[in-house]
Write an enzyme that holds these catalytic residues in place. Structure first.
Site, PDB file in Angstrom:
ATOM      1  N   ARG A  42     -45.405 -15.281  -0.676  1.00  0.00           N
ATOM      2  CA  ARG A  42     -46.528 -15.264  -1.567  1.00  0.00           C
ATOM      3  C   ARG A  42     -47.448 -14.070  -1.351  1.00  0.00           C
ATOM      4  O   ARG A  42     -48.192 -13.681  -2.230  1.00  0.00           O
ATOM      5  CB  ARG A  42     -47.353 -16.549  -1.329  1.00  0.00           C
ATOM      6  CG  ARG A  42     -46.740 -17.769  -1.942  1.00  0.00           C
ATOM      7  CD  ARG A  42     -47.509 -19.010  -1.532  1.00  0.00           C
ATOM      8  NE  ARG A  42     -46.686 -19.826  -0.659  1.00  0.00           N
ATOM      9  CZ  ARG A  42     -47.104 -20.977  -0.133  1.00  0.00           C
ATOM     10  NH1 ARG A  42     -48.332 -21.402  -0.344  1.00  0.00           N
ATOM     11  NH2 ARG A  42     -46.311 -21.700   0.615  1.00  0.00           N
ATOM     12  N   GLU A  98     -44.757  -4.851  -0.901  1.00  0.00           N
ATOM     13  CA  GLU A  98     -45.041  -5.821   0.167  1.00  0.00           C
ATOM     14  C   GLU A  98     -46.486  -5.717   0.634  1.00  0.00           C
ATOM     15  O   GLU A  98     -47.080  -4.638   0.606  1.00  0.00           O
ATOM     16  CB  GLU A  98     -44.113  -5.554   1.357  1.00  0.00           C
ATOM     17  CG  GLU A  98     -42.974  -6.555   1.492  1.00  0.00           C
ATOM     18  CD  GLU A  98     -43.415  -7.887   2.104  1.00  0.00           C
ATOM     19  OE1 GLU A  98     -44.453  -8.445   1.693  1.00  0.00           O
ATOM     20  OE2 GLU A  98     -42.699  -8.369   2.985  1.00  0.00           O
ATOM     21  N   ASP A  99     -47.025  -6.823   1.085  1.00  0.00           N
ATOM     22  CA  ASP A  99     -48.382  -6.831   1.600  1.00  0.00           C
ATOM     23  C   ASP A  99     -48.480  -6.116   2.953  1.00  0.00           C
ATOM     24  O   ASP A  99     -49.327  -5.260   3.150  1.00  0.00           O
ATOM     25  CB  ASP A  99     -48.923  -8.273   1.710  1.00  0.00           C
ATOM     26  CG  ASP A  99     -47.951  -9.239   2.394  1.00  0.00           C
ATOM     27  OD1 ASP A  99     -46.858  -8.811   2.819  1.00  0.00           O
ATOM     28  OD2 ASP A  99     -48.286 -10.436   2.506  1.00  0.00           O
ATOM     29  N   ASP A 102     -44.865  -5.847   9.542  1.00  0.00           N
ATOM     30  CA  ASP A 102     -45.265  -6.152  10.914  1.00  0.00           C
ATOM     31  C   ASP A 102     -44.063  -5.804  11.806  1.00  0.00           C
ATOM     32  O   ASP A 102     -43.880  -4.643  12.158  1.00  0.00           O
ATOM     33  CB  ASP A 102     -45.638  -7.641  10.924  1.00  0.00           C
ATOM     34  CG  ASP A 102     -46.302  -8.091  12.198  1.00  0.00           C
ATOM     35  OD1 ASP A 102     -46.914  -7.256  12.871  1.00  0.00           O
ATOM     36  OD2 ASP A 102     -46.226  -9.284  12.525  1.00  0.00           O
ATOM     37  N   LYS A 130     -48.220  -2.052  10.221  1.00  0.00           N
ATOM     38  CA  LYS A 130     -48.604  -2.303  11.625  1.00  0.00           C
ATOM     39  C   LYS A 130     -47.515  -1.744  12.525  1.00  0.00           C
ATOM     40  O   LYS A 130     -46.671  -2.491  13.014  1.00  0.00           O
ATOM     41  CB  LYS A 130     -48.667  -3.813  11.870  1.00  0.00           C
ATOM     42  CG  LYS A 130     -49.928  -4.495  11.497  1.00  0.00           C
ATOM     43  CD  LYS A 130     -49.864  -5.906  12.101  1.00  0.00           C
ATOM     44  CE  LYS A 130     -50.749  -6.853  11.385  1.00  0.00           C
ATOM     45  NZ  LYS A 130     -50.537  -8.232  11.842  1.00  0.00           N
ATOM     46  N   ASP A 158     -52.619 -14.434   4.298  1.00  0.00           N
ATOM     47  CA  ASP A 158     -53.204 -15.735   4.624  1.00  0.00           C
ATOM     48  C   ASP A 158     -53.218 -16.026   6.116  1.00  0.00           C
ATOM     49  O   ASP A 158     -52.498 -15.397   6.898  1.00  0.00           O
ATOM     50  CB  ASP A 158     -52.380 -16.850   3.958  1.00  0.00           C
ATOM     51  CG  ASP A 158     -51.031 -17.036   4.653  1.00  0.00           C
ATOM     52  OD1 ASP A 158     -50.251 -16.063   4.703  1.00  0.00           O
ATOM     53  OD2 ASP A 158     -50.776 -18.138   5.182  1.00  0.00           O
ATOM     54  N   ARG A 164     -56.221 -15.904   0.994  1.00  0.00           N
ATOM     55  CA  ARG A 164     -55.458 -14.936   0.189  1.00  0.00           C
ATOM     56  C   ARG A 164     -56.330 -14.323  -0.906  1.00  0.00           C
ATOM     57  O   ARG A 164     -56.085 -13.217  -1.370  1.00  0.00           O
ATOM     58  CB  ARG A 164     -54.256 -15.623  -0.480  1.00  0.00           C
ATOM     59  CG  ARG A 164     -53.182 -16.082   0.479  1.00  0.00           C
ATOM     60  CD  ARG A 164     -51.923 -16.469  -0.305  1.00  0.00           C
ATOM     61  NE  ARG A 164     -50.982 -17.251   0.473  1.00  0.00           N
ATOM     62  CZ  ARG A 164     -50.056 -16.754   1.272  1.00  0.00           C
ATOM     63  NH1 ARG A 164     -49.950 -15.444   1.438  1.00  0.00           N
ATOM     64  NH2 ARG A 164     -49.237 -17.541   1.937  1.00  0.00           N
TER      65      ARG A 164
HETATM   66  P1  IMP Z   1     -42.464  -9.061   9.536  1.00  0.00           P
HETATM   67  O1  IMP Z   1     -41.155  -9.682   9.148  1.00  0.00           O
HETATM   68  O2  IMP Z   1     -42.790  -9.291  10.965  1.00  0.00           O
HETATM   69  O3  IMP Z   1     -42.586  -7.612   9.131  1.00  0.00           O
HETATM   70  O4  IMP Z   1     -43.606  -9.875   8.823  1.00  0.00           O
HETATM   71  C1  IMP Z   1     -43.706  -9.963   7.495  1.00  0.00           C
HETATM   72  C2  IMP Z   1     -44.561 -11.126   7.070  1.00  0.00           C
HETATM   73  O5  IMP Z   1     -45.358 -11.697   8.132  1.00  0.00           O
HETATM   74  C3  IMP Z   1     -45.539 -10.635   6.059  1.00  0.00           C
HETATM   75  O6  IMP Z   1     -44.985 -10.599   4.766  1.00  0.00           O
HETATM   76  C4  IMP Z   1     -46.673 -11.612   6.207  1.00  0.00           C
HETATM   77  O7  IMP Z   1     -46.434 -12.754   5.422  1.00  0.00           O
HETATM   78  C5  IMP Z   1     -46.653 -12.012   7.656  1.00  0.00           C
HETATM   79  N1  IMP Z   1     -47.677 -11.258   8.409  1.00  0.00           N
HETATM   80  C6  IMP Z   1     -47.499 -10.266   9.284  1.00  0.00           C
HETATM   81  N2  IMP Z   1     -48.663  -9.804   9.792  1.00  0.00           N
HETATM   82  C7  IMP Z   1     -49.628 -10.545   9.172  1.00  0.00           C
HETATM   83  C8  IMP Z   1     -51.074 -10.548   9.265  1.00  0.00           C
HETATM   84  O8  IMP Z   1     -51.716  -9.785   9.991  1.00  0.00           O
HETATM   85  N3  IMP Z   1     -51.715 -11.447   8.479  1.00  0.00           N
HETATM   86  C9  IMP Z   1     -51.065 -12.316   7.650  1.00  0.00           C
HETATM   87  N4  IMP Z   1     -49.723 -12.341   7.536  1.00  0.00           N
HETATM   88  C10 IMP Z   1     -49.013 -11.465   8.296  1.00  0.00           C
HETATM   89 MG    MG Z   2     -45.862 -13.182   3.746  1.00  0.00          MG
END
Ligand code: IMP
Ligand code: MG
Length: 183
Positions: A42, A98-99, A102, A130, A158, A164
């Site tokens: 979302r 993408e938001d 991470d 990040k 969120d 959000r």
């Molecule tokens: P990744 O797979 O670790 O890159 O994480 C991706 C998902 O983790 C994102 O699409 C977010 O939904 C969630 N996420 C990562 N960091 C944050 C944050 O600081 N706040 C909220 N959601 C996060």
């Molecule tokens: Mg997410």
């Protein structure tokens, strides 16, 4: 809701200025092409909604939904697709919106899933990067902001499904986190 924010990391005006800048770059780079914006639900919906309105090209919009496990519960790089795209992306220019990136695990899984569909191109536009937490290296074509290794909320992001709808990116107070953890 604003009382729960300890610090505003990126104010609304800065977010909006950056979205306009990204929209201009995308409009320039994809001129004359068949661009499909794909958002990941979302978290990506707020960024997608603003970004698509500052892109001056005809675009198609499609969404995917993926399961997000906590880092402990998630097998490395395995993400479940809860909702797939509605349309074919073969021979089309895909931009995944993408938001936040991470660890990069979610997006890298998604890109591996989209590649075999033979798009004309497959690129990524992310609002927040990040890099400190990256496990999988990913090519990012359009990046809004680099942020420190802190948990942020707002503008689609969120904590326990809240915040959000904040128009800025902020960091929660410890009290808010504790309160939501008790609920
Ligand atoms: P990744 O797979 O670790 O890159 O994480 C991706 C998902 O983790 C994102 O699409 C977010 O939904 C969630 N996420 C990562 N960091 C944050 C944050 O600081 N706040 C909220 N959601 C996060
Ligand atoms: Mg997410």
């Amino acid at each position: 809701m604003a009382d729960d924010i300890a610090e505003i990391l990126i104010p609304e005006a800065e977010v909006q200025a950056k979205v306009r800048e990204l929209g201009r770059a995308i409009s320039r780079d994809y001129a004359g092409k068949d661009l499909v914006l794909i958002s990941v639900l979302r978290g990506g919906f707020v960024f997608l909604a603003d970004l698509c309105r500052v892109i001056t090209l005809p675009v198609t919009i499609d969404v995917m939904a993926v399961s997000s496990y906590g880092p402990d519960a998630r097998p490395l790089g395995v993400v479940k697709i809860l909702k797939d795209l509605d349309e074919s992306v073969t021979d089309r220019e895909i931009l995944v919106v993408e938001d936040v990136i991470d660890t990069g695990l979610t997006l890298s899984y998604l890109l591996r899933n989209l590649e075999p569909r033979a798009p004309a191109s497959l690129k990524v536009c992310v609002l927040l990067d990040k890099p400190a937490r990256r496990i999988v290296d990913l090519p990012i074509a359009y990046r809004g902001f680099e942020v420190p290794d802190k948990f942020v909320v707002g503008y689609g992001l969120d904590y326990r499904q809240r915040y959000r709808n904040l128009p800025y990116i902020g960091i929660l107070t410890k009290e808010a986190v504790d309160r939501l953890n008790r609920q």
